[in-house]
Design a protein around this motif. Structure first.
Motif, PDB file in Angstrom:
ATOM      1  N   GLU A   1     -15.651   7.306   0.898  1.00 38.28           N
ATOM      2  CA  GLU A   1     -15.077   6.990   2.206  1.00 38.28           C
ATOM      3  C   GLU A   1     -13.578   6.733   2.142  1.00 38.28           C
ATOM      4  OE1 GLU A   1     -13.925   4.510   5.643  1.00 38.28           O
ATOM      5  OE2 GLU A   1     -13.987   3.885   3.543  1.00 38.28           O
ATOM      6  N   GLY A   2     -13.103   6.217   1.020  1.00 39.10           N
ATOM      7  CA  GLY A   2     -11.683   5.926   0.881  1.00 39.10           C
ATOM      8  C   GLY A   2     -10.785   7.147   0.926  1.00 39.10           C
ATOM      9  N   VAL A   3     -11.343   8.341   0.731  1.00 36.73           N
ATOM     10  CA  VAL A   3     -10.522   9.558   0.860  1.00 36.73           C
ATOM     11  C   VAL A   3     -10.012   9.675   2.297  1.00 36.73           C
ATOM     12  CG1 VAL A   3     -10.512  12.072   0.696  1.00 36.73           C
ATOM     13  CG2 VAL A   3     -11.734  10.720  -1.008  1.00 36.73           C
ATOM     14  N   HIS A   4     -10.856   9.308   3.253  1.00 34.21           N
ATOM     15  CA  HIS A   4     -10.446   9.325   4.659  1.00 34.21           C
ATOM     16  C   HIS A   4      -9.609   8.105   5.002  1.00 34.21           C
ATOM     17  CE1 HIS A   4     -10.877   8.690   9.028  1.00 34.21           C
ATOM     18  NE2 HIS A   4     -10.986  10.011   9.116  1.00 34.21           N
ATOM     19  N   ARG A   5     -10.053   6.936   4.589  1.00 32.69           N
ATOM     20  CA  ARG A   5      -9.397   5.686   4.975  1.00 32.69           C
ATOM     21  C   ARG A   5      -8.020   5.517   4.325  1.00 32.69           C
ATOM     22  NH1 ARG A   5     -11.369   0.738   6.822  1.00 32.69           N
ATOM     23  NH2 ARG A   5     -13.510   1.524   6.568  1.00 32.69           N
ATOM     24  N   HIS A   6      -7.921   5.843   3.044  1.00 36.92           N
ATOM     25  CA  HIS A   6      -6.700   5.536   2.293  1.00 36.92           C
ATOM     26  C   HIS A   6      -5.902   6.770   1.860  1.00 36.92           C
ATOM     27  CE1 HIS A   6      -8.006   1.402   2.200  1.00 36.92           C
ATOM     28  NE2 HIS A   6      -9.097   1.696   1.525  1.00 36.92           N
ATOM     29  N   ALA A   7      -6.608   7.810   1.376  1.00 38.09           N
ATOM     30  CA  ALA A   7      -5.880   8.970   0.846  1.00 38.09           C
ATOM     31  C   ALA A   7      -5.272   9.814   1.950  1.00 38.09           C
ATOM     32  CB  ALA A   7      -6.802   9.818  -0.021  1.00 38.09           C
ATOM     33  N   LEU A   8      -6.006  10.021   3.038  1.00 37.65           N
ATOM     34  CA  LEU A   8      -5.514  10.898   4.100  1.00 37.65           C
ATOM     35  C   LEU A   8      -4.167  10.450   4.674  1.00 37.65           C
ATOM     36  CD1 LEU A   8      -5.854  13.361   5.880  1.00 37.65           C
ATOM     37  CD2 LEU A   8      -7.309  11.993   7.407  1.00 37.65           C
TER      38      LEU A   8
END
Length: 269
Positions: free
Chosen positions: A79-86
């Motif tokens: 989920e952190g790919v959307h929340r933080h990486a994007l």
């Protein structure tokens, strides 16, 4: 053209981007602050992030690559790919590739095997709309080279069909779970319709590796900015991952022995 053919491209492999990952994903996670600093380092060095399909297509056709290319890839679908990486990717206008294990994502196909909080399909669609290439990473994230032919084909085809159904586009790129593949698995990936596939190998990608065995380098929680700079500049790769290679070779021998044992049992049945 010879220079293009001999180009060595760093392909970064990320997993979770999280401040407080669980124990199962901690070692292969990075903090949001570290990821933002790493993206800034790529921008500061004048590197050019590109997608997996773009790299493979250029090498397949002989078209020139952009100046100082680098790939940013994520495995599994945390989920952190959307929340933080994007947000960090969007700040610099960087493309990336996300390889999803469709049975781990939250939603109608969830098999319950995920290691931590995963993306849902709305988030995957938002990532795709933002320019992130969505690739396949199998359905349930098994060691593909340990599977029989029927289960192997199911993992590849079901993943591809789910991504196509959810996004409206067929995934062109694949990443092997755990980085494991052999000639049989690579042939199945090609015959299933994926145009290219990424392994691990902890080395730079080269055209000579072929489109179904392109190497990546692992970015993890202990990767500091100095080490990250060496990775994206292609320096000291062998030294950085010397310990990993010893472990990988030893485990590969063990896995081949187990595989041969299973085949022998099957033949004797």
């Amino acid at each position: 053209m010879a220079e293009e053919a001999d180009a060595r491209v760093p392909v970064l492999m990320y997993h979770a981007v999280a401040a407080e990952p669980n124990d199962a994903t901690r070692a292969l996670s990075v903090t949001p602050e570290a990821f933002a600093a790493q993206m800034a380092a790529i921008a500061d060095r004048g590197l050019t992030p590109i997608g997996t399909a773009e790299l493979a297509a250029a090498w397949r056709s002989g078209r020139p690559l952009p100046r100082r290319p680098v790939l940013i890839t994520f495995d599994d679908g945390y989920e952190g790919v959307h929340r933080h990486a994007l947000p960090a990717l969007a700040k610099h206008g960087f493309p990336a590739t996300l390889f999803v294990s469709t049975g781990w994502l939250r939603g109608p196909y969830d098999t319950g095997g995920a290691l931590d909080t995963m993306l849902d399909w709305d988030q995957v669609r938002e990532l795709a709309a933002a320019g992130v290439e969505i690739g396949g990473h199998s359905h349930t994230h098994p060691q593909l080279d340990q599977l029989g032919e029927e289960r192997l084909r199911f993992e590849l085809i079901h993943c591809k069909e789910i991504v196509a159904d959810q996004l409206g586009t067929v995934p062109a790129s694949f990443a092997y779970p755990y980085g494991y593949s052999d000639r049989r698995v690579r042939r199945a990936v090609r015959e299933t319709g994926y145009a290219q596939a990424l392994a691990v190998g902890n080395g730079l990608a080269r055209r000579a590796q072929g489109p179904y065995a392109l190497r990546r380098v692992t970015v993890r929680r202990r990767t500091g900015l100095d080490e990250f700079a060496r990775l994206v500049e292609g320096r000291s790769i062998a030294r950085t991952f010397a310990g990993d290679r010893v472990l990988t070779k030893g485990y590969a021998v063990l896995r081949r022995t187990r595989q041969a044992g299973r085949r022998a049992l099957g033949a004797g049945a």
